[in-house]
Design a protein around this motif. Structure first.
Motif, PDB file in Angstrom:
ATOM      1  N   UNK A 170       0.034   4.333   0.885  1.00 25.95           N
ATOM      2  CA  UNK A 170      -0.136   5.172   2.077  1.00 25.95           C
ATOM      3  C   UNK A 170      -0.385   4.289   3.295  1.00 25.95           C
ATOM      4  N   UNK A 180       0.860  -1.191   0.000  1.00 28.04           N
ATOM      5  CA  UNK A 180       0.000   0.000   0.000  1.00 28.04           C
ATOM      6  C   UNK A 180       0.894   1.239   0.000  1.00 28.04           C
ATOM      7  N   UNK A 217       3.129  -6.454   5.635  1.00 28.32           N
ATOM      8  CA  UNK A 217       2.623  -5.157   5.195  1.00 28.32           C
ATOM      9  C   UNK A 217       3.794  -4.341   4.678  1.00 28.32           C
ATOM     10  N   UNK A 218       3.702  -3.913   3.461  1.00 30.34           N
ATOM     11  CA  UNK A 218       4.799  -3.200   2.826  1.00 30.34           C
ATOM     12  C   UNK A 218       4.294  -1.853   2.339  1.00 30.34           C
ATOM     13  N   UNK A 219       4.990  -0.775   2.723  1.00 33.11           N
ATOM     14  CA  UNK A 219       4.624   0.519   2.171  1.00 33.11           C
ATOM     15  C   UNK A 219       5.469   0.757   0.926  1.00 33.11           C
ATOM     16  N   UNK A 276      12.896  -9.087  -0.310  1.00 34.22           N
ATOM     17  CA  UNK A 276      12.108  -8.799   0.876  1.00 34.22           C
ATOM     18  C   UNK A 276      12.904  -7.970   1.886  1.00 34.22           C
ATOM     19  N   UNK A 279      12.762  -4.268   1.413  1.00 35.51           N
ATOM     20  CA  UNK A 279      11.495  -3.548   1.543  1.00 35.51           C
ATOM     21  C   UNK A 279      11.427  -2.818   2.876  1.00 35.51           C
ATOM     22  N   UNK A 280      10.840  -1.632   2.852  1.00 32.60           N
ATOM     23  CA  UNK A 280      10.637  -0.899   4.104  1.00 32.60           C
ATOM     24  C   UNK A 280       9.261  -1.259   4.631  1.00 32.60           C
ATOM     25  N   UNK A 281       9.236  -1.839   5.790  1.00 35.48           N
ATOM     26  CA  UNK A 281       7.950  -2.225   6.359  1.00 35.48           C
ATOM     27  C   UNK A 281       7.359  -1.062   7.129  1.00 35.48           C
ATOM     28  N   UNK A 282       6.043  -0.983   7.180  1.00 37.99           N
ATOM     29  CA  UNK A 282       5.458   0.052   8.018  1.00 37.99           C
ATOM     30  C   UNK A 282       4.805  -0.536   9.250  1.00 37.99           C
ATOM     31  N   UNK A 283       5.032  -1.814   9.428  1.00 41.37           N
ATOM     32  CA  UNK A 283       4.537  -2.438  10.651  1.00 41.37           C
ATOM     33  C   UNK A 283       5.705  -2.574  11.613  1.00 41.37           C
TER      34      UNK A 283
END
Lengths: 513, 513
Positions: free
Chosen positions: A290, A288, A315-317, B4, B7-11
């Motif tokens: 945002x 996502x 969950x990847x931004x 993977x 990737x920057x996670x937002x969790x």
């Protein structure tokens, strides 16, 4: 029936030839309001049309049929409904068949109960349980001599002639020629919905699967089960297994989140048991740009993030910039290999809606006034995802939600019934009729399930207002109950309940049929 | 997994990386008996094979994988089952997974409950209710490290090398290369079934639909509903309507009769109500060269003829000589226009069975001895529609019936378990083991439904013998109950019962999904 008389029957019992004795004059196609073509093909070239419809036509191989002509003053007025989604179906359900003949033009003969579509991909629900035939929603369509369901696409609207142009959906059967015809209306309701947005990203249409129709859910299910089996074949490398069993969802709205939740439930419960060999290779990633579930309360959003992560959803931004056959490329050049790619980033107007020469609202939707009428033209209304208020109403464009569409369909059915009762049903005859209260939308709240028997329920009217918002098992129970009561027919309500119970007892079905 | 890590996670919550911490050595593909290819593609050309398999191979674009090698003496012996029909599934259900590893090679991951398939075409039953996943029938296939289900076609057998050649079913997904591999066996069971016979009549494969698999039933249903909707479009002539809604069934065996009966039930009850405009145009014709239900008692046959005719099915004695896109031509040159053509004239051996260099029985089936072993070769068995007794047994070829296949599967499972227990499970080690009683088939009787809650039950062991034979509602009740108890899983037994009840209460579903 010459071929039949020639046949030697071996049954001594007499067959009653219903077709030969039936009352032909009772057939609607022979009634006065129907411009009937007595030959199978009228001609091999198009009939000249005085004006061109808004979508380009005229391929020489196509045959044009005259279609349904205007109604006569002594006949029931005709409401033509374009589309069979939430808006159109709720409208048809509410229209009084004693006042109007109803003609529905749509490429599918059923309504899809979209909020439960994500559950069908993994077998929690059956496909049939979320599809409702239009003739169950409004039985008059199959019974009344002047009401019809036409499996066709609308390809143009002649508002000044009170006429729509249609093209039959032949579904690839060679024996049916693609044919076009026109349908005259007294009232026209445009409820054609919207289409998924791709933001012009290359490869989305070719490689990703949307989640809007039953056939999308079927395609997701087939691909998921196929990938599970392919990954268990001899000789498949570790890397290829990881890719085949990597399910990537783009878009963190309710659909994307619910699908990710269902998928992780399926993995946690069914894949581990039925695909023990490859269970450690399957993963779900939700991308996502945002925040996920941006319309929900902050607290609920944090809860959803935690729940999804706990059940194994990554969950990847990120922003997708390119979609290739086996990988997605993000804006920072990260490559994300996938076996299944589901795209649910919201919707926008379809090319037909864009092409119509009608007033528009913000975002390219068809513009409507406070009574859902399309200004400038006569007797044309628009509801659902394809419509929005024109600027002069001062109202904001409503979100593309089932509850908006449903509320509009219900409102417009009452409005049209009132107009019809007051004698304004026929074309160009409603000018002096009092329309009553304008349409006002009151948001009832939002719901989204996040898997593992958990859901979010946000009962505030907007993000800024105060009100009840909650998350967890009770919300999940509310989520299920609320949807169960909204399912249109008792048949499907029964099947949805049975499906849920069976999934609980026996797990999900994994036969790839 | 490099993509993977980037990737920057937002969790904020940590994801447990199961794939990176799992015990890799436990994975079956890395075990000693598996010839594992570490690169994704071994090479761009075929590996040379010492002997050619019986079916022609070697297209340069195909990649060959090594596959499953022979089992070691300390490992469980491996039974390879080709096919997932009645015979193969009953066998797998009965095999003891403590004695054998079971590998099933089949192009479909489920068994079809064929006697109820005709009911799914018109929506009396759901498709899912008649399909049973193989891993529900034998859970060891997904759980045991050495047991597998391979979604593949067998393309050849090397009996002297104890090896079969397989080709993965890629199902049109472009990202999967068609690949081939071999599977070594200790015991091989050929249960590949048969294919519909066309008697070399032109056009059957192109225009007719068979009724053997779930996708056939889906195709019939889609076409039937599509034709119903097409016939209601404006401008369709009387003649075209008659054709579109003329359903022709060729073959008067139980399948043809049951399908005709279901179709007339659907017309009598559902079409009249839901497609009132075109109800008088729909007709069913059953074409049979000889007598319908020829294996049944004369009295039952007369009853069936009467019932079918009463419910509007036209019975026609005729021989089809040509099938065209919109009409069937009979041997007396009568032309029969149709909108839907279903072909059910019996079955014969498939090209693969014909091509196998193994002893044959009458009719080109694979020959077996009294213990269902294929003579001459070691450790090869054959059951179901693809097999028949060799001439030296003095036994007749058994009919291609589910009950024969099921009985053979059960018998062979017991025989193989006994051989395995006695230490003869591995290849070439069963020579001195006592086989016990040979397979004897005892016919339990035949059943067929004819629509309108009526069925035939013929409990005589053969046409000449005396015994109970009856027809009517009680028979129909016996027919339903008997099949309900035969449905494999409780899940589907439950669904079949629910489907029947729903059809009774709400009618059949007509959404074309």
């Amino acid at each position: 029936m010459a071929w039949f008389r020639n046949l030697s029957k071996f049954s001594a019992i007499n067959v009653s030839h219903q077709t030969q004795t039936r009352n032909r004059s009772a057939h609607p196609f022979l009634s006065s309001s129907f411009d009937f073509a007595s030959r199978r093909f009228i001609s091999s070239v198009n009939h000249p049309t005085e004006e061109k419809p808004s979508v380009e036509e005229s391929s020489k191989n196509r045959i044009q049929y005259p279609g349904l002509g205007p109604t006569k003053p002594h006949e029931k007025p005709r409401v033509v409904v374009l589309g069979s989604g939430w808006a159109g179906c709720r409208l048809m359900k509410g229209l009084d068949p004693k006042i109007y003949d109803i003609v529905c033009v749509s490429p599918r003969n059923h309504m899809v109960f979209t909020p439960l579509l994500a559950s069908t991909c993994v077998g929690t629900l059956e496909f049939r349980s979320v599809a409702e035939p239009i003739t169950s929603i409004q039985p008059a369509i199959s019974r009344e001599p002047g009401s019809f369901f036409f499996l066709a696409n609308c390809i143009g609207i002649h508002a000044d002639k009170h006429m729509v142009h249609c093209e039959a959906v032949t579904d690839g059967y060679k024996h049916l020629d693609t044919w076009r015809y026109t349908v005259s209306y007294d009232k026209l309701v445009i409820a054609l919905g919207a289409q998924p947005t791709t933001f012009g990203i290359q490869g989305v249409k070719e490689h990703a699967i949307f989640l809007r129709e039953v056939h999308h859910a079927q395609q997701i299910r087939r691909k998921l089960l196929h990938n599970l089996m392919m990954s268990d074949l001899p000789g498949v490398t570790e890397e290829e297994k990881q890719r085949l069993l990597h399910c990537v969802v783009v878009g963190g709205g309710p659909t994307g989140v619910e699908f990710s939740g269902e998928l992780s439930d399926f993995i946690m419960r069914d894949v581990r048991q039925r695909y023990a060999h490859v269970k450690d290779y399957i993963h779900v990633t939700l991308i996502e740009a945002n925040e996920i579930l941006s319309t929900f309360d902050d607290r609920l959003r944090r809860y959803a993030t935690k729940q999804l992560t706990k059940s194994g959803v990554r969950l990847v931004r990120g922003i997708v910039k390119d979609v290739q056959a086996e990988k997605v490329i993000l804006s920072d050049d990260t490559e994300v290999p996938y076996g299944l790619l589901v795209w649910s980033t919201g919707v926008g107007p379809s090319p037909l809606i864009q092409s119509l020469n009608l007033p528009k609202s913000h975002g390219g939707r068809i513009g409507v006034d406070d009574w859902l009428r399309v200004p400038v033209v006569q007797d044309v209304f628009s509801i659902g995802d394809c419509s929005g208020f024109v600027e002069s109403t001062g109202k904001p464009t409503l979100p593309a939600l089932a509850q908006v569409a449903e509320r509009q369909g219900k409102y417009l059915a009452n409005l049209l019934n009132r107009i019809g009762k007051a004698g304004g049903g026929h074309a160009n005859s409603a000018k002096d009729i009092e329309l009553g209260e304008p349409f006002v939308y009151q948001h009832l709240g939002s719901m989204a399930s996040v898997g593992s028997y958990k859901a979010l329920v946000d009962l505030r009217q907007s993000k800024e207002e105060k009100g009840i918002s909650m998350a967890g098992f009770v919300s999940w129970f509310i989520w299920r109950s609320a949807y169960l009561t909204r399912v249109v027919s008792w048949r499907n309500r029964f099947y949805v309940a049975i499906n849920w119970a069976t999934t609980l007892v026996f797990g999900r079905d994994i036969s790839k049929i």
